[in-house]
Design an enzyme around this catalytic site. Structure first.
Site, PDB file in Angstrom:
ATOM      1  N   GLN A  63       0.825  -1.210   0.000  1.00  0.00           N
ATOM      2  CA  GLN A  63       0.000   0.000   0.000  1.00  0.00           C
ATOM      3  C   GLN A  63       0.854   1.252   0.000  1.00  0.00           C
ATOM      4  OE1 GLN A  63      -1.114   0.400   4.669  1.00  0.00           O
ATOM      5  NE2 GLN A  63      -1.905  -1.463   3.657  1.00  0.00           N
ATOM      6  N   HIS A  65       0.457   5.806   1.060  1.00  0.00           N
ATOM      7  CA  HIS A  65      -0.339   6.917   1.574  1.00  0.00           C
ATOM      8  C   HIS A  65       0.075   8.208   0.860  1.00  0.00           C
ATOM      9  CE1 HIS A  65      -1.283   4.074   4.680  1.00  0.00           C
ATOM     10  NE2 HIS A  65      -0.052   4.093   5.161  1.00  0.00           N
ATOM     11  N   GLU A  82       3.990   8.000   8.703  1.00  0.00           N
ATOM     12  CA  GLU A  82       3.966   7.077   9.835  1.00  0.00           C
ATOM     13  C   GLU A  82       5.360   6.514  10.099  1.00  0.00           C
ATOM     14  OE1 GLU A  82       1.003   4.372   8.392  1.00  0.00           O
ATOM     15  OE2 GLU A  82       2.450   3.056   7.425  1.00  0.00           O
ATOM     16  N   HIS A 140       4.823   0.288   0.717  1.00  0.00           N
ATOM     17  CA  HIS A 140       5.238  -0.480   1.890  1.00  0.00           C
ATOM     18  C   HIS A 140       4.258  -1.599   2.206  1.00  0.00           C
ATOM     19  CE1 HIS A 140       2.521   2.631   3.487  1.00  0.00           C
ATOM     20  NE2 HIS A 140       2.217   1.761   4.443  1.00  0.00           N
ATOM     21  N   ARG A 160      -4.549   0.796  -1.419  1.00  0.00           N
ATOM     22  CA  ARG A 160      -4.083  -0.584  -1.495  1.00  0.00           C
ATOM     23  C   ARG A 160      -3.717  -0.902  -2.948  1.00  0.00           C
ATOM     24  NH1 ARG A 160      -8.514  -2.764   0.336  1.00  0.00           N
ATOM     25  NH2 ARG A 160      -8.047  -2.239   2.479  1.00  0.00           N
TER      26      ARG A 160
END
Length: 271
Positions: A63, A65, A82, A140, A160
């Protein structure tokens, strides 16, 4: 008028996932009613950070972001940055972070459709006390047999790309458009000496520190409060206590008290 609390213990939310575990590691109660994949700590309203534990028995999807600009162009408040602190890993466990070589947007989408992306990922062997930074745009995936703490921007946006044939929705157009599919810089991964206090991350949105109870000086940078996750021993702040497996939001970090040998993972937002 009531005085604002300087610290609060965050509510715990157990989240079942198909790739979760049916037996949790310490310090959690090992028994579960289903396959628990995540334990979230409900942040105060409008808090920009979210802390969670992740437990895997199977591979998570590949996936990506978006960053702030990309997210806002899609009507979202912010992107998602993150990081992961590894608490435990079974022999042979890996994390997929970045790709083995650079891929264009079209090449990434084609690889995701065909499944070739699995072999194109850069799979990093993982063990306890490793730390990984996942900037927005980084392709990642978390492998099986890993227990980690994740600190992230509190935004629910995940595209995804590939899910090993599981019957879940993919987001190839948006995912490929926001991804930077390339090998990661070496500084995004580091070993953590659990015997000392050290800054682990100081990025655009996130600051994260590993702290020992006898040296909390790095918290001086958390002027607007911090998420405090004990990794061992009990800590207290403004009369509120937390132990391993729990999380505090502490507005005034000067109130934190910890035994000298306590280990703490602290994260705070950088506006």
């Amino acid at each position: 008028m009531h005085e604002t609390m300087k610290a609060q213990k965050l509510d715990t939310i157990w989240v079942e996932k198909p790739w979760g575990v049916d037996r949790l590691p310490p310090p959690f109660d090992a028994r579960t009613d289903g396959r628990v994949g995540e334990i979230w700590f409900r942040p105060p309203e409008s808090n920009p950070l979210l802390v969670k534990y992740i437990f895997t028995s199977e591979r998570l999807s590949i996936q990506v972001h978006p960053d702030d600009r990309q997210a806002q162009a899609r009507g979202l408040p912010a992107g998602k940055e993150e990081c992961w602190y590894i608490l435990g890993a079974e022999p042979g466990a890996v994390l997929g972070i970045g790709t083995r070589h650079s891929l264009s947007e079209r090449e990434l989408a084609d690889a995701a459709r065909s499944g070739a992306i699995e072999a194109l990922m850069e799979w990093h062997p993982v063990r306890a006390n490793m730390f990984f930074h996942i900037p927005p745009g980084t392709v990642h995936a978390i492998g099986a047999g890993v227990t980690l703490v994740e600190i992230q921007q509190n935004v629910d946006v995940t595209y995804r790309l590939y899910d090993y044939g599981r019957p879940r929705e993919l987001h190839l157009v948006d995912g490929a458009a926001v991804a930077t599919a390339a090998p990661i810089p070496s500084h995004l991964c580091r070993e953590v000496d659990d015997a000392v206090s050290a800054m682990l991350l100081d990025s655009r949105h996130l600051a994260v520190a590993h702290l020992r109870g006898d040296d909390l000086s790095l918290l001086a940078g958390a002027k607007d409060g911090a998420m405090i996750t004990p990794l061992g021993a009990t800590i207290a702040a403004d009369g509120v206590t937390a132990r391993a497996g729990e999380c505090l939001w502490v507005e005034d970090v000067g109130t934190i008290e910890a035994e000298p040998g306590a280990r703490i993972l602290a994260g705070w937002h950088k506006p």
